[in-house]
Design an enzyme around this catalytic site. Structure first.
Site, PDB file in Angstrom:
ATOM      1  N   ARG A  17       0.849  -1.188   0.000  1.00  0.00           N
ATOM      2  CA  ARG A  17       0.000   0.000   0.000  1.00  0.00           C
ATOM      3  C   ARG A  17       0.887   1.241   0.000  1.00  0.00           C
ATOM      4  O   ARG A  17       2.100   1.151   0.090  1.00  0.00           O
ATOM      5  CB  ARG A  17      -0.961  -0.016   1.195  1.00  0.00           C
ATOM      6  CG  ARG A  17      -0.319  -0.463   2.532  1.00  0.00           C
ATOM      7  CD  ARG A  17      -0.944   0.158   3.717  1.00  0.00           C
ATOM      8  NE  ARG A  17      -0.815   1.586   3.672  1.00  0.00           N
ATOM      9  CZ  ARG A  17       0.291   2.269   3.954  1.00  0.00           C
ATOM     10  NH1 ARG A  17       1.409   1.657   4.310  1.00  0.00           N
ATOM     11  NH2 ARG A  17       0.320   3.598   3.876  1.00  0.00           N
ATOM     12  N   GLY A  18       0.211   2.410  -0.045  1.00  0.00           N
ATOM     13  CA  GLY A  18       0.966   3.652  -0.181  1.00  0.00           C
ATOM     14  C   GLY A  18       1.131   3.907  -1.675  1.00  0.00           C
ATOM     15  O   GLY A  18       1.476   3.001  -2.443  1.00  0.00           O
ATOM     16  N   ALA A  19       0.858   5.161  -2.076  1.00  0.00           N
ATOM     17  CA  ALA A  19       0.751   5.464  -3.509  1.00  0.00           C
ATOM     18  C   ALA A  19       2.023   5.172  -4.309  1.00  0.00           C
ATOM     19  O   ALA A  19       1.951   4.668  -5.429  1.00  0.00           O
ATOM     20  CB  ALA A  19       0.342   6.928  -3.670  1.00  0.00           C
ATOM     21  N   ARG A  59      -6.820  -0.657  -7.103  1.00  0.00           N
ATOM     22  CA  ARG A  59      -7.358   0.361  -6.174  1.00  0.00           C
ATOM     23  C   ARG A  59      -7.618   1.621  -6.992  1.00  0.00           C
ATOM     24  O   ARG A  59      -6.836   1.943  -7.881  1.00  0.00           O
ATOM     25  CB  ARG A  59      -6.382   0.653  -5.020  1.00  0.00           C
ATOM     26  CG  ARG A  59      -6.348  -0.448  -3.962  1.00  0.00           C
ATOM     27  CD  ARG A  59      -5.527  -0.042  -2.755  1.00  0.00           C
ATOM     28  NE  ARG A  59      -6.265   0.821  -1.835  1.00  0.00           N
ATOM     29  CZ  ARG A  59      -5.707   1.396  -0.770  1.00  0.00           C
ATOM     30  NH1 ARG A  59      -4.425   1.234  -0.523  1.00  0.00           N
ATOM     31  NH2 ARG A  59      -6.436   2.142   0.037  1.00  0.00           N
ATOM     32  N   CYS A 127      -1.546   8.932   8.807  1.00  0.00           N
ATOM     33  CA  CYS A 127      -1.412   7.717   7.999  1.00  0.00           C
ATOM     34  C   CYS A 127       0.050   7.288   7.904  1.00  0.00           C
ATOM     35  O   CYS A 127       0.837   7.534   8.833  1.00  0.00           O
ATOM     36  CB  CYS A 127      -2.026   7.931   6.608  1.00  0.00           C
ATOM     37  SG  CYS A 127      -2.268   6.396   5.690  1.00  0.00           S
ATOM     38  N   ASP A 198      -2.046  10.832  -2.322  1.00  0.00           N
ATOM     39  CA  ASP A 198      -2.428   9.771  -3.253  1.00  0.00           C
ATOM     40  C   ASP A 198      -2.660  10.352  -4.631  1.00  0.00           C
ATOM     41  O   ASP A 198      -2.471   9.679  -5.636  1.00  0.00           O
ATOM     42  CB  ASP A 198      -3.683   9.044  -2.764  1.00  0.00           C
ATOM     43  CG  ASP A 198      -3.269   7.996  -1.752  1.00  0.00           C
ATOM     44  OD1 ASP A 198      -3.088   8.350  -0.573  1.00  0.00           O
ATOM     45  OD2 ASP A 198      -3.055   6.844  -2.167  1.00  0.00           O
ATOM     46  N   ASN A 208      -5.749  12.532  -0.117  1.00  0.00           N
ATOM     47  CA  ASN A 208      -4.900  11.722   0.751  1.00  0.00           C
ATOM     48  C   ASN A 208      -5.815  11.000   1.747  1.00  0.00           C
ATOM     49  O   ASN A 208      -7.039  11.165   1.724  1.00  0.00           O
ATOM     50  CB  ASN A 208      -3.863  12.614   1.455  1.00  0.00           C
ATOM     51  CG  ASN A 208      -2.780  11.814   2.149  1.00  0.00           C
ATOM     52  OD1 ASN A 208      -2.199  10.894   1.572  1.00  0.00           O
ATOM     53  ND2 ASN A 208      -2.507  12.109   3.412  1.00  0.00           N
ATOM     54  N   LYS A 209      -5.196  10.212   2.608  1.00  0.00           N
ATOM     55  CA  LYS A 209      -5.957   9.396   3.566  1.00  0.00           C
ATOM     56  C   LYS A 209      -7.066  10.208   4.231  1.00  0.00           C
ATOM     57  O   LYS A 209      -6.854  11.342   4.644  1.00  0.00           O
ATOM     58  CB  LYS A 209      -4.989   8.842   4.615  1.00  0.00           C
ATOM     59  CG  LYS A 209      -5.584   7.974   5.679  1.00  0.00           C
ATOM     60  CD  LYS A 209      -6.393   6.826   5.158  1.00  0.00           C
ATOM     61  CE  LYS A 209      -5.644   5.882   4.258  1.00  0.00           C
ATOM     62  NZ  LYS A 209      -6.546   5.011   3.454  1.00  0.00           N
ATOM     63  N   LYS A 234       2.213  11.496  -8.787  1.00  0.00           N
ATOM     64  CA  LYS A 234       0.874  11.477  -8.174  1.00  0.00           C
ATOM     65  C   LYS A 234      -0.004  12.633  -8.672  1.00  0.00           C
ATOM     66  O   LYS A 234      -1.146  12.774  -8.241  1.00  0.00           O
ATOM     67  CB  LYS A 234       1.002  11.515  -6.650  1.00  0.00           C
ATOM     68  CG  LYS A 234       1.714  10.281  -6.111  1.00  0.00           C
ATOM     69  CD  LYS A 234       2.141  10.484  -4.693  1.00  0.00           C
ATOM     70  CE  LYS A 234       2.959   9.316  -4.194  1.00  0.00           C
ATOM     71  NZ  LYS A 234       3.565   9.606  -2.896  1.00  0.00           N
TER      72      LYS A 234
HETATM   73  C1  RUB Z   1      -1.875   5.746   2.150  1.00  0.00           C
HETATM   74  C2  RUB Z   1      -1.855   7.231   2.130  1.00  0.00           C
HETATM   75  C3  RUB Z   1      -0.491   7.876   1.996  1.00  0.00           C
HETATM   76  C4  RUB Z   1      -0.207   8.139   0.502  1.00  0.00           C
HETATM   77  C5  RUB Z   1       1.232   8.555   0.259  1.00  0.00           C
HETATM   78  O1  RUB Z   1      -3.182   5.209   2.092  1.00  0.00           O
HETATM   79  O2  RUB Z   1      -2.855   7.903   2.152  1.00  0.00           O
HETATM   80  O3  RUB Z   1      -0.466   9.106   2.652  1.00  0.00           O
HETATM   81  O4  RUB Z   1      -0.455   6.969  -0.254  1.00  0.00           O
HETATM   82  O5  RUB Z   1       2.103   7.503   0.598  1.00  0.00           O
HETATM   83  P1  RUB Z   1      -3.386   3.617   2.075  1.00  0.00           P
HETATM   84  P2  RUB Z   1       3.539   7.363  -0.076  1.00  0.00           P
HETATM   85  O6  RUB Z   1      -2.771   3.089   3.324  1.00  0.00           O
HETATM   86  O7  RUB Z   1      -4.861   3.430   2.020  1.00  0.00           O
HETATM   87  O8  RUB Z   1      -2.690   3.106   0.836  1.00  0.00           O
HETATM   88  O9  RUB Z   1       4.257   8.650   0.221  1.00  0.00           O
HETATM   89  O10 RUB Z   1       4.154   6.174   0.581  1.00  0.00           O
HETATM   90  O11 RUB Z   1       3.342   7.191  -1.546  1.00  0.00           O
END
Ligand code: RUB
Length: 309
Positions: A17-19, A59, A127, A198, A208-209, A234
């Site tokens: 997870r994480g964008a 997703r 998050c 995101d 974002n979250k 993003k």
């Molecule tokens: C994760 C979330 C993170 C962004 C950025 O949501 O909202 O703030 O994805 O993350 P979820 P990164 O847990 O539902 O995926 O900086 O790691 O891309």
């Protein structure tokens, strides 16, 4: 290397997870497709298109996922007339370069963003964003003695990942329940809010979250800087033609488990939209910019080729 199906499942069930991570693992799994058996280039391009479509459906909200896949598919389609081995060479090296660029981008953001952090700062985050945690760790490694306040981030508790990672790095962290944000900002005298993204729309609005927008409102009220750390992957090119970024609606069971509430609707959005006017700065691999600058980056970076898909 994970197959497309394994990648799809792991993104869908949030094991990955994480964008940024979901974009990188998707790109990696397409690398596997490029190397897979195929009759000819045409057949391989068809396989890539099919796999890309599947990955994009894993997703809906993080724009980095379709951006990564569309970039790779456009590379494949551009080279569809090449002989299969030439095609493999060209597209694999393009994908590897793309992945390397994303890894460089997060490091560059950490470096640039850490300069915005001052010694003694108390920073609130929400998050779990790899981009944010890398920036915080970078600041710490450069001698900035910061403290970080993290929300739990119900219902999936990604805040636990953040506190564990930061405290393992030696950074003093405080975990709060999501609804204590305003209280903590005031009582702990938070200096800055730092969140990931995101998606970012052409108007500079942040997706974002869920909960991020409430935090931004509190930050505005208390005159605390609200900073977004995001790779430009993003940014949403389709928002230029008015496409609305879909907010993921998740299973109510994440909120209430197996408890029954007869006649009650349970709303469980995964993300929310923070209006650009609450955002002070966006830190990208190109530097620090106001939300109004997103349009120029989008035009420069994506041109119009991705937009009409
Ligand atoms: C994760 C979330 C993170 C962004 C950025 O949501 O909202 O703030 O994805 O993350 P979820 P990164 O847990 O539902 O995926 O900086 O790691 O891309």
């Amino acid at each position: 290397m994970l197959t497309v199906n394994q990648t799809f499942r792991k993104i869908r069930n949030m094991e990955i997870r994480g964008a940024l991570d979901i974009a990188i693992v998707s790109a990696n799994s397409l690398l596997g497709v490029v190397d897979s058996d195929a009759r000819d280039t045409k057949n391989l391009v068809a396989k890539l298109n099919f796999s890309g479509k599947r990955l994009k459906s894993a997703r809906p909200t993080a724009v980095s996922l379709p951006n990564a896949v569309d970039y790779i598919l456009s590379l494949a389609n551009k080279n569809r007339n090449l002989e299969i081995n030439e095609f493999r060479k060209k597209v694999s090296s393009g994908i590897k370069k793309f992945i390397e660029e994303q890894n460089n981008a997060i490091e560059r953001i950490a470096e640039i963003g850490s300069r915005l952090i001052e010694n003694g700062d108390i920073i609130l985050t929400h998050c779990n964003s790899d981009t944010v945690t890398m920036m915080l760790k970078h600041a710490w490694d450069n001698g900035k003695r910061i403290k970080v306040v993290c929300t739990e981030t119900r219902p999936r508790y990604q805040g636990y990942i953040t506190v564990r990672e930061l405290s393992k790095h030696g950074i003093p962290t405080t975990l709060i329940i999501d609804s204590a944000v305003h209280y903590a900002m005031r009582e702990l005298k938070v200096d800055k809010v730092l969140v990931g993204a995101d998606a970012v729309s052409v108007s500079g609005d942040l997706i974002n979250k869920v909960g991020t927008s409430q935090i931004a409102l509190c930050a505005k009220e208390l005159d605390i800087d609200f900073i977004v750390a995001t790779e430009s992957i993003k940014f949403s090119p389709r928002s230029i033609i008015g496409a609305v970024i879909e907010i993921e609606e998740r299973n109510p069971r994440e909120v209430v488990g197996s408890k029954k509430f007869r006649g009650v609707t349970i709303l469980n959005p995964g993300f929310d939209v923070t209006d650009a006017r609450y955002i002070d700065m966006i830190v990208t691999e190109y530097g620090v910019m106001p939300p109004q600058a997103v349009y120029s980056v989008l035009k420069e970076k994506f041109g119009w080729e991705l937009v009409e898909k």
